[in-house]
Design a protein around this motif. Structure first.
Motif, PDB file in Angstrom:
ATOM      1  N   GLN A 175       0.791  -1.104  -0.079  1.00  0.00           N
ATOM      2  CA  GLN A 175       0.000   0.036  -0.056  1.00  0.00           C
ATOM      3  C   GLN A 175       0.818   1.120  -0.017  1.00  0.00           C
ATOM      4  O   GLN A 175       1.689   1.380   0.914  1.00  0.00           O
ATOM      5  CB  GLN A 175      -0.899   0.104   1.485  1.00  0.00           C
ATOM      6  CG  GLN A 175      -1.836  -1.197   1.235  1.00  0.00           C
ATOM      7  CD  GLN A 175      -2.831  -1.231   0.135  1.00  0.00           C
ATOM      8  OE1 GLN A 175      -3.533  -0.252  -0.255  1.00  0.00           O
ATOM      9  NE2 GLN A 175      -2.877  -2.465  -0.358  1.00  0.00           N
ATOM     10  N   ASN A 176       0.653   2.204  -1.041  1.00  0.00           N
ATOM     11  CA  ASN A 176       1.430   3.534  -1.004  1.00  0.00           C
ATOM     12  C   ASN A 176       1.409   4.150   0.358  1.00  0.00           C
ATOM     13  O   ASN A 176       0.192   4.114   1.151  1.00  0.00           O
ATOM     14  CB  ASN A 176       0.846   4.367  -2.015  1.00  0.00           C
ATOM     15  CG  ASN A 176       1.285   3.984  -3.378  1.00  0.00           C
ATOM     16  OD1 ASN A 176       2.237   3.129  -3.562  1.00  0.00           O
ATOM     17  ND2 ASN A 176       0.890   4.407  -4.478  1.00  0.00           N
ATOM     18  N   ASP A 177       2.454   4.726   0.682  1.00  0.00           N
ATOM     19  CA  ASP A 177       2.594   5.474   1.930  1.00  0.00           C
ATOM     20  C   ASP A 177       2.442   6.861   1.395  1.00  0.00           C
ATOM     21  O   ASP A 177       3.212   7.628   0.692  1.00  0.00           O
ATOM     22  CB  ASP A 177       3.941   5.312   2.429  1.00  0.00           C
ATOM     23  CG  ASP A 177       4.079   6.167   3.706  1.00  0.00           C
ATOM     24  OD1 ASP A 177       3.541   7.087   4.099  1.00  0.00           O
ATOM     25  OD2 ASP A 177       5.010   5.690   4.672  1.00  0.00           O
ATOM     26  N   PRO A 178       1.252   7.566   1.976  1.00  0.00           N
ATOM     27  CA  PRO A 178       1.193   9.047   1.424  1.00  0.00           C
ATOM     28  C   PRO A 178       2.159  10.084   1.806  1.00  0.00           C
ATOM     29  O   PRO A 178       2.172  11.168   1.156  1.00  0.00           O
ATOM     30  CB  PRO A 178      -0.295   9.149   2.225  1.00  0.00           C
ATOM     31  CG  PRO A 178      -0.465   8.305   3.198  1.00  0.00           C
ATOM     32  CD  PRO A 178       0.432   7.023   2.844  1.00  0.00           C
ATOM     33  N   LYS A 179       2.966   9.796   2.662  1.00  0.00           N
ATOM     34  CA  LYS A 179       3.782  10.712   3.397  1.00  0.00           C
ATOM     35  C   LYS A 179       5.157  10.818   2.152  1.00  0.00           C
ATOM     36  O   LYS A 179       5.932  11.549   2.560  1.00  0.00           O
ATOM     37  CB  LYS A 179       4.534  10.311   4.570  1.00  0.00           C
ATOM     38  CG  LYS A 179       3.266  10.273   5.986  1.00  0.00           C
ATOM     39  CD  LYS A 179       3.821   9.876   7.225  1.00  0.00           C
ATOM     40  CE  LYS A 179       4.783   8.681   7.389  1.00  0.00           C
ATOM     41  NZ  LYS A 179       3.958   7.503   7.082  1.00  0.00           N
ATOM     42  N   HIS A 180       5.030   9.912   1.268  1.00  0.00           N
ATOM     43  CA  HIS A 180       6.198   9.839   0.338  1.00  0.00           C
ATOM     44  C   HIS A 180       5.654  10.141  -1.129  1.00  0.00           C
ATOM     45  O   HIS A 180       4.402   9.976  -1.410  1.00  0.00           O
ATOM     46  CB  HIS A 180       6.742   8.589   0.309  1.00  0.00           C
ATOM     47  CG  HIS A 180       7.750   8.654   1.747  1.00  0.00           C
ATOM     48  ND1 HIS A 180       9.144   9.201   2.178  1.00  0.00           N
ATOM     49  CD2 HIS A 180       7.530   7.620   2.970  1.00  0.00           C
ATOM     50  CE1 HIS A 180       9.190   8.744   3.187  1.00  0.00           C
ATOM     51  NE2 HIS A 180       8.379   7.986   3.875  1.00  0.00           N
ATOM     52  N   ASP A 181       6.623  10.584  -1.885  1.00  0.00           N
ATOM     53  CA  ASP A 181       6.028  10.702  -3.271  1.00  0.00           C
ATOM     54  C   ASP A 181       6.087   9.609  -4.145  1.00  0.00           C
ATOM     55  O   ASP A 181       6.560   8.459  -3.610  1.00  0.00           O
ATOM     56  CB  ASP A 181       7.063  11.801  -4.011  1.00  0.00           C
ATOM     57  CG  ASP A 181       8.717  11.331  -4.107  1.00  0.00           C
ATOM     58  OD1 ASP A 181       8.703  10.160  -3.837  1.00  0.00           O
ATOM     59  OD2 ASP A 181       9.455  12.163  -4.179  1.00  0.00           O
ATOM     60  N   ALA A 182       5.594   9.713  -5.424  1.00  0.00           N
ATOM     61  CA  ALA A 182       5.350   8.547  -6.293  1.00  0.00           C
ATOM     62  C   ALA A 182       6.742   7.595  -6.470  1.00  0.00           C
ATOM     63  O   ALA A 182       6.687   6.415  -6.410  1.00  0.00           O
ATOM     64  CB  ALA A 182       4.802   8.846  -7.563  1.00  0.00           C
ATOM     65  N   HIS A 222      16.415   5.933  -4.861  1.00  0.00           N
ATOM     66  CA  HIS A 222      15.640   6.831  -4.158  1.00  0.00           C
ATOM     67  C   HIS A 222      15.129   6.332  -2.874  1.00  0.00           C
ATOM     68  O   HIS A 222      15.435   7.210  -1.746  1.00  0.00           O
ATOM     69  CB  HIS A 222      14.554   7.410  -5.143  1.00  0.00           C
ATOM     70  CG  HIS A 222      13.667   8.518  -4.445  1.00  0.00           C
ATOM     71  ND1 HIS A 222      14.520   9.863  -4.405  1.00  0.00           N
ATOM     72  CD2 HIS A 222      12.596   8.486  -4.057  1.00  0.00           C
ATOM     73  CE1 HIS A 222      13.484  10.542  -3.752  1.00  0.00           C
ATOM     74  NE2 HIS A 222      12.265   9.739  -3.644  1.00  0.00           N
ATOM     75  N   TYR A 223      14.542   5.135  -2.726  1.00  0.00           N
ATOM     76  CA  TYR A 223      13.965   4.703  -1.618  1.00  0.00           C
ATOM     77  C   TYR A 223      15.188   4.339  -0.713  1.00  0.00           C
ATOM     78  O   TYR A 223      15.018   4.596   0.761  1.00  0.00           O
ATOM     79  CB  TYR A 223      13.125   3.192  -1.890  1.00  0.00           C
ATOM     80  CG  TYR A 223      12.865   2.242  -0.823  1.00  0.00           C
ATOM     81  CD1 TYR A 223      11.771   3.054   0.234  1.00  0.00           C
ATOM     82  CD2 TYR A 223      13.408   1.151  -0.634  1.00  0.00           C
ATOM     83  CE1 TYR A 223      11.724   2.154   1.359  1.00  0.00           C
ATOM     84  CE2 TYR A 223      12.883   0.579   0.409  1.00  0.00           C
ATOM     85  CZ  TYR A 223      12.237   0.758   1.399  1.00  0.00           C
ATOM     86  OH  TYR A 223      11.852   0.002   2.415  1.00  0.00           O
ATOM     87  N   TYR A 224      16.098   3.673  -1.085  1.00  0.00           N
ATOM     88  CA  TYR A 224      17.153   3.394  -0.053  1.00  0.00           C
ATOM     89  C   TYR A 224      18.131   4.401   0.490  1.00  0.00           C
ATOM     90  O   TYR A 224      18.467   4.419   1.449  1.00  0.00           O
ATOM     91  CB  TYR A 224      18.015   2.332  -0.737  1.00  0.00           C
ATOM     92  CG  TYR A 224      17.450   0.892  -0.380  1.00  0.00           C
ATOM     93  CD1 TYR A 224      17.294   0.469   0.825  1.00  0.00           C
ATOM     94  CD2 TYR A 224      17.054   0.063  -1.647  1.00  0.00           C
ATOM     95  CE1 TYR A 224      16.428  -0.949   0.938  1.00  0.00           C
ATOM     96  CE2 TYR A 224      16.351  -1.268  -1.344  1.00  0.00           C
ATOM     97  CZ  TYR A 224      16.181  -1.707   0.004  1.00  0.00           C
ATOM     98  OH  TYR A 224      15.610  -2.913  -0.067  1.00  0.00           O
ATOM     99  N   ALA A 225      18.210   5.479  -0.260  1.00  0.00           N
ATOM    100  CA  ALA A 225      18.777   6.696   0.107  1.00  0.00           C
ATOM    101  C   ALA A 225      17.975   7.286   1.406  1.00  0.00           C
ATOM    102  O   ALA A 225      18.340   7.875   2.057  1.00  0.00           O
ATOM    103  CB  ALA A 225      18.992   7.780  -1.051  1.00  0.00           C
ATOM    104  N   ASP A 226      16.801   7.286   1.079  1.00  0.00           N
ATOM    105  CA  ASP A 226      15.892   7.627   2.186  1.00  0.00           C
ATOM    106  C   ASP A 226      15.853   6.746   3.542  1.00  0.00           C
ATOM    107  O   ASP A 226      16.078   7.284   4.512  1.00  0.00           O
ATOM    108  CB  ASP A 226      14.489   7.852   1.807  1.00  0.00           C
ATOM    109  CG  ASP A 226      13.534   8.065   2.914  1.00  0.00           C
ATOM    110  OD1 ASP A 226      13.669   9.392   3.396  1.00  0.00           O
ATOM    111  OD2 ASP A 226      12.615   7.455   3.308  1.00  0.00           O
ATOM    112  N   VAL A 227      15.957   5.361   3.172  1.00  0.00           N
ATOM    113  CA  VAL A 227      16.231   4.174   4.285  1.00  0.00           C
ATOM    114  C   VAL A 227      17.571   4.831   5.002  1.00  0.00           C
ATOM    115  O   VAL A 227      17.442   4.519   6.392  1.00  0.00           O
ATOM    116  CB  VAL A 227      16.233   3.059   3.741  1.00  0.00           C
ATOM    117  CG1 VAL A 227      16.739   2.047   4.949  1.00  0.00           C
ATOM    118  CG2 VAL A 227      14.757   2.658   3.332  1.00  0.00           C
ATOM    119  N   ASP A 228      18.476   4.994   4.366  1.00  0.00           N
ATOM    120  CA  ASP A 228      19.629   5.337   4.993  1.00  0.00           C
ATOM    121  C   ASP A 228      20.115   6.826   5.411  1.00  0.00           C
ATOM    122  O   ASP A 228      21.224   7.115   5.848  1.00  0.00           O
ATOM    123  CB  ASP A 228      21.185   4.678   4.234  1.00  0.00           C
ATOM    124  CG  ASP A 228      21.412   5.604   3.064  1.00  0.00           C
ATOM    125  OD1 ASP A 228      20.889   6.734   3.110  1.00  0.00           O
ATOM    126  OD2 ASP A 228      22.390   5.065   2.250  1.00  0.00           O
TER     127      ASP A 228
END
Length: 444
Positions: A185-192, A294-300
């Protein structure tokens, strides 16, 4: 009174047992005639090929020992703490593969980890990740697999011992504890782009299956997501802020690594990770690979942690520049390193030269154990494994365990600010023992 308590306990136990079997038991889904490849649209098959590439299906469903085997025909040996598990045949052979599986049966396997005959699948098949994959992608993957050549190959028998091999109880209990089915499910706190990357990384690519440590029952540890884990003698490093390298894995570094197999400041993909960029993610649209980065750059938390990167690179270049000159040349370990490694790992500029990985910035020296450093020494890196056209020979025959230990100790003390590794010669022997046969490119 005691009889009443005993009767109640027996009743509750029976009710619990009935409830558990109701949870764990699934009926068989009737076999079907193999669908004709022409029954699937070319677009669906093309999309399904991308899902298969993004999920590395061929990596775990193609035999690599015993002379290898046909692609997707299964029989890949997975050595687990619970015994050897051999992957299933994903070709549309009706007898040994999935040729008589309906799309509904295939979707149930992906979504719930249940085979066509109703048996529970072992979590070596990462259904806990594939349950996140949306229905369209699963349908397209089915179309792709059913359009491939059928190969008649029966996988070898698993060696999982009793009682774990009683799947309805062993795997049913495992799922009751650790499995949460449901699509992403998409997380509305983050972009597409973030959500696309998360969908691919968490679901189809199942990155956490290798980069998250496991508990005693083989499930990914809760609260330790992406903290790193040992896989086939290698360490899959942390993908979060616990990654110890002095230079942060930024979005661009991650993209270069995942797309091309080499990151300018972190070096080349090697070992079990090498096929991921070269054989699989290279087939995906660039936008999907960028989304994962992009996702993992946010994770770290790269954006908030990269302020010290320039200073770390400067320090690394200064240390590398002392490899071949200065008082360190009086150090016997330094001379051994210079003879075996220095010519290819020497950097003198303001940043590492492409094709000359700077070891002071590499995960291998900053991890808690020397596994990856030893594995690269022993295996080498082929011209198609890391940076295209650039190879590192295996030193399986060229360096003894004692030599490897000396080089590891030297690099750890001169290229990092961390405490020394321990038992280095013993660990070198252990790493060597993981190689079933010497590499064909071993130096002498």
């Amino acid at each position: 009174m005691l009889k009443r308590i005993a009767a109640i306990a027996v009743g509750l136990g029976a009710a619990g047992g009935i409830g558990f079997f109701a949870y764990a038991w699934y009926p068989a889904i009737a076999p079907v005639a193999r669908p004709a490849p022409s029954s699937f649209s070319p677009d669906a098959v093309k999309r399904g090929a991308l899902v298969a590439a993004g999920g590395y299906c061929a990596e775990c469903h193609t035999r690599t020992d015993n002379g290898g085997g046909p692609v997707m025909a299964g029989d890949y040996k997975m050595e687990t703490p619970f015994g050897d598990i051999f992957s299933s045949n994903l070709t549309p052979d009706p007898e040994t593969g999935i040729g008589n599986w309906s799309e509904a049966a295939f979707k149930r396997a992906m979504n719930l980890g249940i085979a066509r005959d109703g048996s529970q699948l072992y979590p070596a098949f990462p259904f806990d990740h594939f349950t996140k994959v949306n229905d369209q992608d699963v349908s397209d993957l089915y179309a792709y697999l059913m359009s491939q050549p059928a190969v008649h190959q029966e996988p070898r028998k698993n060696t999982v011992p009793f009682p774990i091999n009683i799947r309805i109880t062993g795997q049913g209990f495992w799922k009751l504890l650790f499995f949460k089915p449901g699509r992403y499910q998409n997380d509305p706190k983050h972009d597409a782009e973030w959500n696309r990357g998360a969908y691919l990384a968490i679901g189809d690519a199942h990155c956490g299956a290798c980069h998250t440590p496991r508990n005693l029952l083989g499930a990914e540890k809760s609260g330790s997501e992406y903290d790193g884990a040992v896989i086939d003698g290698w360490i899959a490093p942390p993908l979060n802020e616990h990654n110890p390298t002095p230079v942060v894995w930024t979005e661009e570094e991650l993209f270069q690594y995942l797309r091309f197999g080499v990151a300018p400041l972190h070096g080349s993909a090697a070992g079990p990770m090498s096929p991921v960029p070269h054989s699989f993610l290279s087939q995906l649209p660039e936008s999907d690979v960028r989304a994962i980065a992009h996702y993992y750059a946010d994770v770290d938390h790269a954006a908030t942690r990269s302020s010290g990167d320039a200073a770390a690179v400067t320090r690394a270049m200064q240390m590398s520049g002392r490899n071949l000159t200065g008082p360190q040349t009086q150090d016997a370990d330094a001379r051994l390193y210079q003879a075996a490694c220095g010519a290819c790992h020497y950097n003198s500029g303001p940043a590492p030269v492409s094709g000359r990985p700077e070891l002071a910035l590499n995960n291998a020296l900053w991890l808690d154990e020397p596994n990856n450093l030893y594995q690269v020494m022993l295996h080498g890196i082929g011209a198609k494994e890391g940076q295209d056209g650039i190879a590192m020979p295996s030193f399986y025959a060229g360096l003894t365990d004692h030599d490897m230990a000396r080089i590891a100790a030297y690099l750890r003390r001169t290229r990092t600010t961390l405490s020394p590794w321990t038992d280095l010669e013993k660990k070198a022997a252990q790493a060597r023992a993981t190689l079933k046969t010497p590499p064909i490119n071993a130096s002498h």
